[in-house]
Write an enzyme that holds these catalytic residues in place. Structure first.
Site, PDB file in Angstrom:
ATOM      1  N   LYS A  79       0.854  -1.193   0.000  1.00 55.36           N
ATOM      2  CA  LYS A  79       0.000   0.000   0.000  1.00 55.36           C
ATOM      3  C   LYS A  79       0.892   1.246   0.000  1.00 55.36           C
ATOM      4  O   LYS A  79       1.936   1.263   0.658  1.00 55.36           O
ATOM      5  CB  LYS A  79      -0.867  -0.041   1.262  1.00 55.36           C
ATOM      6  CG  LYS A  79      -1.930   1.038   1.371  1.00 55.36           C
ATOM      7  CD  LYS A  79      -2.748   0.835   2.663  1.00 55.36           C
ATOM      8  CE  LYS A  79      -3.910   1.795   2.785  1.00 55.36           C
ATOM      9  NZ  LYS A  79      -4.702   1.573   4.019  1.00 55.36           N
ATOM     10  N   SER A 154      -9.744   1.233   2.943  1.00 50.70           N
ATOM     11  CA  SER A 154      -8.915   2.061   2.093  1.00 50.70           C
ATOM     12  C   SER A 154      -7.813   1.293   1.365  1.00 50.70           C
ATOM     13  O   SER A 154      -7.254   1.797   0.400  1.00 50.70           O
ATOM     14  CB  SER A 154      -8.262   3.171   2.924  1.00 50.70           C
ATOM     15  OG  SER A 154      -7.371   2.624   3.883  1.00 50.70           O
ATOM     16  N   SER A 178      -9.786  -1.086   7.176  1.00 53.67           N
ATOM     17  CA  SER A 178      -9.198  -0.926   5.845  1.00 53.67           C
ATOM     18  C   SER A 178      -8.405  -2.101   5.293  1.00 53.67           C
ATOM     19  O   SER A 178      -8.047  -2.088   4.122  1.00 53.67           O
ATOM     20  CB  SER A 178      -8.316   0.310   5.805  1.00 53.67           C
ATOM     21  OG  SER A 178      -9.122   1.435   5.624  1.00 53.67           O
TER      22      SER A 178
HETATM   23  N1  GLN Z   1     -13.300   3.425   6.345  1.00 52.21           N
HETATM   24  C1  GLN Z   1     -12.773   3.916   7.584  1.00 52.21           C
HETATM   25  C2  GLN Z   1     -12.466   5.388   7.449  1.00 52.21           C
HETATM   26  O1  GLN Z   1     -12.808   5.943   6.469  1.00 52.21           O
HETATM   27  C3  GLN Z   1     -11.563   3.133   7.978  1.00 52.21           C
HETATM   28  C4  GLN Z   1     -10.356   3.474   7.212  1.00 52.21           C
HETATM   29  C5  GLN Z   1      -9.148   2.722   7.628  1.00 52.21           C
HETATM   30  O2  GLN Z   1      -9.239   1.680   8.284  1.00 52.21           O
HETATM   31  N2  GLN Z   1      -8.008   3.267   7.292  1.00 52.21           N
HETATM   32  O3  GLN Z   1     -11.900   6.002   8.296  1.00 52.21           O
END
Ligand code: GLN
Length: 486
Positions: A79, A154, A178
């Site tokens: 990532k 994400s 994420s």
């Molecule tokens: N979808 C969640 C957010 O928007 C979690 C994102 C993540 O785990 N980085 O914050």
């Protein structure tokens, strides 16, 4: 099966037997990326020269059979939130468009030292804020099972690259789901380890008390192999836990006789897709047949999880993102009148809408007069959520739930309303607030052939029981062998 669809342990066998060299394997993956990434868009940066150079080194190690691990010569992706020395690291933000880190993140160094080959950097939601990868400042990544749909987020680029055979495995980060939610959307395995199990050094910070890196793989064995390398104490991360790392592959016995599985009633409520509920309940039956017993449990503060998360995470984000000011890192706006103007212009041009929304929410909840009502209150409720799990784990050994209330949704379906997007994290967020480990593994498909994920949560530092349960189910169910057709 095509080589690019094989797992780490299958490829390792071929490498060790010299049926194929790492250089050849790396070429195969690079060709696969060339063939399908135009459609999937899982990568922000591809690094063929570096990868081939690392592969030549790995081949030397493999020939001498000295200093090799199960990852030596295996091509992976990472990532774009992990700092990679000499390689552009953007966090999918315009503000870091030109950022080239002078050092490797701790996990990157560990993976490189183990001999893994890094093919490139994956697309993601900007600063890991999102659940669909649509918040990337650069482009949208598509789900390999249905390119009209999101890969989740994400870590959507990482998940899609694994599902599309554009790497053997990947790594992501999980602040509120994420790793697990995109793994669920793309039909792969994704593990968020216990907070502190994996070093955060060199991982671009979103919400420091929640962020944790973890593996994203084609099966549970690969997940254990990756975690073996990634986990461990790091003095460079003050929240890193100083306990020995077990050999996680040893936990994969296939035996779950006598295991107590908690089913939280708060996770099977309205809004849960029928296909998802059926698949998850089917998985519970499979686990029962293997000798596990089912315990009905309650996590009474579940309803507050999203609200608490969006106060804690945004507060921490507003503070972490203060460093992007056009001076210390990345891009700087041109033609500003004075220093303050330069700060403002840089941040206005550099951050996307969702990131700005989070910074504003977080700054507000931390401001004088509101701190007690919002941030402090949220921190207190966070403790209650953590206690819910402590109570539950007195009567069960793991907790099983859906990973996400729905399968992958259509691109554009939720972008207009941030709240509906936030709701897709409803089952994954509590795990981060409590700091416990959680995995998502494939547990079936919808009528439209979209993957469904099963979440297994465990006690702090008990990744072994989580992996053991996941492996036992995987061996009985076989969903992990299905690959997306591209
Ligand atoms: N979808 C969640 C957010 O928007 C979690 C994102 C993540 O785990 N980085 O914050």
């Amino acid at each position: 099966m095509e080589l690019y669809n094989l797992t780490i342990h299958q490829l390792n066998e071929k490498l060790v037997k010299r049926e194929i060299t790492s250089s050849e394997l790396t070429e195969i993956f690079l060709k696969r990326i060339e063939g399908v990434d135009g459609k999937i868009k899982a990568y922000l940066t591809i690094t063929p020269e570096d990868a081939l150079m690392q592969a030549r080194d790995a081949d030397k190690r493999l020939v001498s059979a000295r200093d090799i691990t199960l990852l030596t010569g295996i091509p992976i992706s990472v990532k774009d939130i992990f700092c990679t020395k000499g390689i552009r690291t953007t966090c999918a933000s315009k503000i870091l468009n030109n950022f080239i880190p002078p050092y490797d993140a701790a996990v990157i160094k560990k993976l490189k030292d183990a001999g893994a080959i890094i093919l490139g950097k994956n697309n993601m939601d900007e600063f890991a804020m999102g659940s669909s990868t649509e918040n990337s400042a650069f482009f949208v990544t598509r789900n390999p099972w249905d390119t009209e749909r999101v890969p989740g987020g994400s870590s959507g680029g990482s998940a899609a690259s694994v599902a599309a055979g554009e790497c053997a495995a990947s790594i992501g980060t999980d602040t509120g789901g994420s790793i697990r939610q995109p793994a669920s959307c793309c039909g792969i395995v994704g593990l968020k380890p216990t907070y502190g199990r994996v070093s955060r050094y060199g991982m671009i910070a979103f919400a420091s008390s929640l962020d944790q890196a973890g593996p994203m793989t084609k099966d549970v064995m690969d997940c254990a192999i990756m975690l073996n390398i990634m986990a461990g104490y790091d003095p460079m991360d003050s929240t890193s836990i100083d306990t020995p790392v077990p050999d996680y592959t040893k936990a994969l016995t296939g035996n779950i006789k006598g295991l107590r599985i908690g089913i939280p009633k708060e996770y099977f409520v309205e809004g849960l897709d029928d296909n998802v509920e059926k698949a998850v309940m089917g998985a519970v039956e499979v686990l029962k047949k293997q000798g596990a017993s089912i315990v009905d449990i309650s996590l009474p503060h579940t309803d507050y999880a999203i609200a608490v998360y969006y106060l804690v995470a945004t507060a921490e984000a507003s503070s972490n993102l203060a460093r992007y000011d056009g001076v210390k890192y990345g891009c700087r706006a041109k033609d500003s009148k004075n220093l303050m103007d330069m700060y403002c212009k840089t941040r206005d041009e550099g951050f996307g809408a969702e990131v700005k929304r989070r910074i504003m929410l977080g700054t507000y909840s931390l401001s004088a007069g509101y701190y007690d009502a919002y941030y402090k209150k949220a921190s207190q409720v966070r403790t209650l959520i953590k206690r819910d799990f402590e109570e539950a784990f007195k009567i069960c050994d793991v907790i099983v739930t859906p990973t996400s209330p729905t399968p992958a949704f259509k691109i554009g379906e939720k972008t207009a309303d941030p709240l509906t997007m936030y709701l897709s994290d409803i089952f994954t967020i509590s795990c981060n607030l409590a700091g416990i480990p959680g995995i998502s593994i494939p547990c079936g498909f919808t009528n439209d052939n979209l993957p469904i994920g099963l979440q297994i949560l465990g006690r702090p530092l008990d990744e072994e029981t989580v992996l053991r349960t996941a492996y036992a189910y995987e061996q009985a169910a076989d969903w992990h062998k299905k690959r997306a057709r591209l």
